[in-house]
Design a protein around this motif. Structure first.
Motif, PDB file in Angstrom:
ATOM      1  N   LEU A 531       0.828  -1.207   0.000  1.00 49.90           N
ATOM      2  CA  LEU A 531       0.000   0.000   0.000  1.00 49.90           C
ATOM      3  C   LEU A 531       0.859   1.253   0.000  1.00 49.90           C
ATOM      4  O   LEU A 531       0.567   2.245  -0.693  1.00 49.90           O
ATOM      5  CB  LEU A 531      -0.924  -0.011   1.212  1.00 49.90           C
ATOM      6  N   LEU A 532       1.961   1.198   0.757  1.00 47.80           N
ATOM      7  CA  LEU A 532       2.863   2.347   0.803  1.00 47.80           C
ATOM      8  C   LEU A 532       3.498   2.585  -0.564  1.00 47.80           C
ATOM      9  O   LEU A 532       3.626   3.734  -1.037  1.00 47.80           O
ATOM     10  CB  LEU A 532       3.930   2.131   1.867  1.00 47.80           C
ATOM     11  N   LEU A 534       2.253   1.673  -3.537  1.00 47.46           N
ATOM     12  CA  LEU A 534       1.232   2.162  -4.470  1.00 47.46           C
ATOM     13  C   LEU A 534       0.916   3.627  -4.227  1.00 47.46           C
ATOM     14  O   LEU A 534       0.746   4.421  -5.189  1.00 47.46           O
ATOM     15  CB  LEU A 534      -0.048   1.316  -4.330  1.00 47.46           C
ATOM     16  N   THR A 535       0.827   3.998  -2.960  1.00 46.00           N
ATOM     17  CA  THR A 535       0.570   5.399  -2.627  1.00 46.00           C
ATOM     18  C   THR A 535       1.711   6.283  -3.122  1.00 46.00           C
ATOM     19  O   THR A 535       1.492   7.385  -3.659  1.00 46.00           O
ATOM     20  CB  THR A 535       0.382   5.557  -1.111  1.00 46.00           C
ATOM     21  N   GLY A 536       2.921   5.806  -2.945  1.00 46.76           N
ATOM     22  CA  GLY A 536       4.072   6.562  -3.420  1.00 46.76           C
ATOM     23  C   GLY A 536       4.068   6.709  -4.933  1.00 46.76           C
ATOM     24  O   GLY A 536       4.386   7.780  -5.484  1.00 46.76           O
ATOM     25  N   GLN A 538       1.418   6.585  -6.912  1.00 42.80           N
ATOM     26  CA  GLN A 538       0.323   7.481  -7.282  1.00 42.80           C
ATOM     27  C   GLN A 538       0.719   8.935  -7.079  1.00 42.80           C
ATOM     28  O   GLN A 538       0.449   9.816  -7.930  1.00 42.80           O
ATOM     29  CB  GLN A 538      -0.923   7.136  -6.475  1.00 42.80           C
ATOM     30  N   THR A 539       1.374   9.211  -5.981  1.00 43.16           N
ATOM     31  CA  THR A 539       1.822  10.578  -5.701  1.00 43.16           C
ATOM     32  C   THR A 539       2.841  11.038  -6.730  1.00 43.16           C
ATOM     33  O   THR A 539       2.815  12.187  -7.216  1.00 43.16           O
ATOM     34  CB  THR A 539       2.414  10.653  -4.285  1.00 43.16           C
TER      35      THR A 539
END
Length: 552
Positions: A531-532, A534-536, A538-539
């Protein structure tokens, strides 16, 4: 005037006789000398016609307990001489020396005779020191049978004493020997056997010999009964003592107590007489080890193939407990040697070299040699059971403590306490059992520590709870004194403490404990990482698209 003087003289003489009659029984013998005594003060002489008055005045001002009256009666005079002395019980009239001086001289003479007559190097059977005995009497005092002079003749053992005489009668009837044959043989060893015991034994030569024969034959009947079978020796199957009943285990526990020992050479001499030509060398020692084997705390679950592998992997020769044994050996020391087979002995330091006080442990609470199980686990140290038949064979490799399995039963505490007491008492004795006990004592601080070692297969409690097992180990070394650097685990202590002190090991262990303790925690950690990521991502793409818009 002449008549009056005679009356006064007669009156003074009668008073003197009365005083002599009254005090004579409590005073030293009278002296006819007029010189000053060395222990008292001679009072000024007074005329005889004033003597009664002066005496009454003195009695009013002097302590009667510290004043004696010496009477001297010449032909025509009566003279009373009070002499100040010490207490009556502090003076000997014959020599004029205080009793306490004579008592000191007698004690010194006795000490000189003891030093001249005794060789402390011959002592092998000791009385338990008071600092070790405190609170643990049941572990040091025999419960049903006495086998030595220290507890001989106590009423509590009267019932078992009858069985000892029964055993002696059975031996004489089976061998058709005369009792005098045994008494004469042991009488030759009386002085040697008596020297094995610590302190004076208040038994005559004949009584001491009788005791050795009686107790020795009783022990041999037990040894041979366990080895050959009691029915073969002529005992019925329902015999209350000479059969494999519940009392046998209690007798075995009494026989490993330090104060309850008989020199092995006494048993050997008696067995030679009983067996005659059938006797084999060192047979009594082998019988003793077979009899005491149920008290062995080592792992008995090893298969024969495991034992063969262990034997083949050992570079050291097979242990022979009799190879270098002295003639003063007894059952406890013999059993100790068998338990410590091939134990690595730490090379003792030069006796002339002064020892540092910091290396000595007088109380296990003053210095922690190694951390407990819970703390070692937090530092990343693992515990594994080591497959071996030697309970003391501990190893530390790559952050893992390999500890052999140990069985905990009713005989474990008395066994270790008496082995430790022997190592503490006997000069020049090594301290392997003491070192192991200190290691386990430091390792276990709580029932949780015992529970974890039990889950690892290291501790097998046959009875009692985890709390009782923890208390057992914590009470073994309350007042033990030994040199840490002169122990076979000194290197292991240093290696474990060095590993424990490294911060990276503790951080790694904490991470594993918190995030990798179970599969769900691992899955959660992986999901969080994904999740970390993927979030990174996306950002990153959002920012990248803002600054670099797509070309039309």
């Amino acid at each position: 005037m002449v008549i009056v003087s005679a009356k006064e003289l007669l009156s003074s003489y009668l008073i003197t006789l009365k005083l002599r009659e009254t005090f004579g029984a409590n005073l030293p013998k009278t002296s006819t000398s007029t010189s000053t005594d060395s222990a008292g003060l001679l009072l000024d002489q007074q005329p005889h016609h004033h003597q009664p008055q002066d005496l009454s005045l003195r009695n009013q001002h002097q302590d009667p307990a510290s004043t004696s009256v010496h009477v001297v009666i010449p032909n025509d005079k009566a003279e009373i001489k009070p002499i100040e002395e010490g207490r009556p019980d502090e003076r000997t009239p014959s020599r004029g020396k205080p009793v306490w001086i004579i008592s000191i001289r007698d004690s010194l003479n006795q000490a000189r005779q003891d030093d001249a007559a005794r060789s402390w190097s011959k002592v092998w059977i000791y009385r338990i020191p008071h600092y070790l005995r405190d609170g643990e009497d049941r572990a040091y005092i025999p419960q049903i049978v006495s086998l030595g002079p220290y507890h001989h003749g106590r009423k509590r053992f009267g019932q078992m004493d009858r069985h000892k005489w029964r055993a002696l009668h059975r031996v004489l009837r089976r061998t058709r020997h005369n009792i005098k044959l045994y008494l004469d043989a042991v009488n030759e060893l009386e002085e040697k056997a008596r020297a094995c015991y610590d302190g004076q034994i208040a038994l005559s030569r004949n009584k001491f010999t009788e005791m050795m024969v009686l107790y020795g034959c009783f022990i041999l009947e037990l040894f041979r009964g366990v080895e050959e079978g009691f029915e073969k020796l002529g005992y019925p199957s329902n015999d209350p003592v000479f059969s494999m009943t519940g009392s046998m285990h209690r007798i075995q526990r009494d026989m490993i107590m330090l104060e309850n020992q008989i020199p092995m050479f006494i048993l050997d001499r008696l067995l030679v007489i009983q067996l005659g030509d059938r006797y084999q060398k060192r047979w009594v020692e082998k019988l003793a080890l077979g009899f005491l084997d149920p008290l062995n705390p080592t792992d008995e679950s090893l298969t024969q193939s495991d034992r063969n592998k262990l034997q083949s992997s050992r570079s050291m020769k097979t242990f022979d407990p009799f190879s270098d044994c002295q003639s003063e050996l007894h059952c406890l020391e013999l059993f100790r040697r068998s338990l410590l087979s091939s134990c690595p002995k730490h090379v003792p330091r030069n006796g002339t070299k002064p020892r540092s006080n910091k290396n000595w442990v007088a109380d296990k609470r003053r210095q922690q040699l190694i951390h407990c199980v819970t703390e070692l686990r937090e530092a990343g140290i693992k515990f594994r059971m080591r497959k071996t038949d030697r309970f003391w064979d501990i190893e530390f490799k790559n952050g893992v403590l390999h500890i052999p399995r140990i069985l905990i039963h009713h005989g474990t505490q008395p066994l270790f306490l008496n082995l430790i007491a022997f190592e503490q008492s006997h000069f020049g004795c090594s301290n392997e059992v003491t070192t192991y006990a200190v290691f386990m004592d430091n390792l276990i601080n709580s029932p949780e520590d015992v529970g974890y070692l039990h889950n690892c297969g290291i501790i097998e409690p046959w009875l009692g709870s985890n709390a009782e097992v923890a208390d057992l180990f914590n009470r073994l070394c309350q007042e033990v004194v030994f040199d840490i650097s002169d122990s076979y685990l000194s290197t292991l202590f240093a290696e474990v403490n060095q590993y424990y002190g490294h911060p990276w090991n503790a951080w790694r262990a904490s991470l594993k404990h918190k995030h990798f303790s179970n599969p769900w925690a691992i899955i959660s950690l992986i999901a969080a990482v994904v999740l970390l990521l993927l979030t990174g991502a996306q950002t990153f793409y959002g920012v990248y698209g803002y600054y670099r818009p797509a070309s039309s």
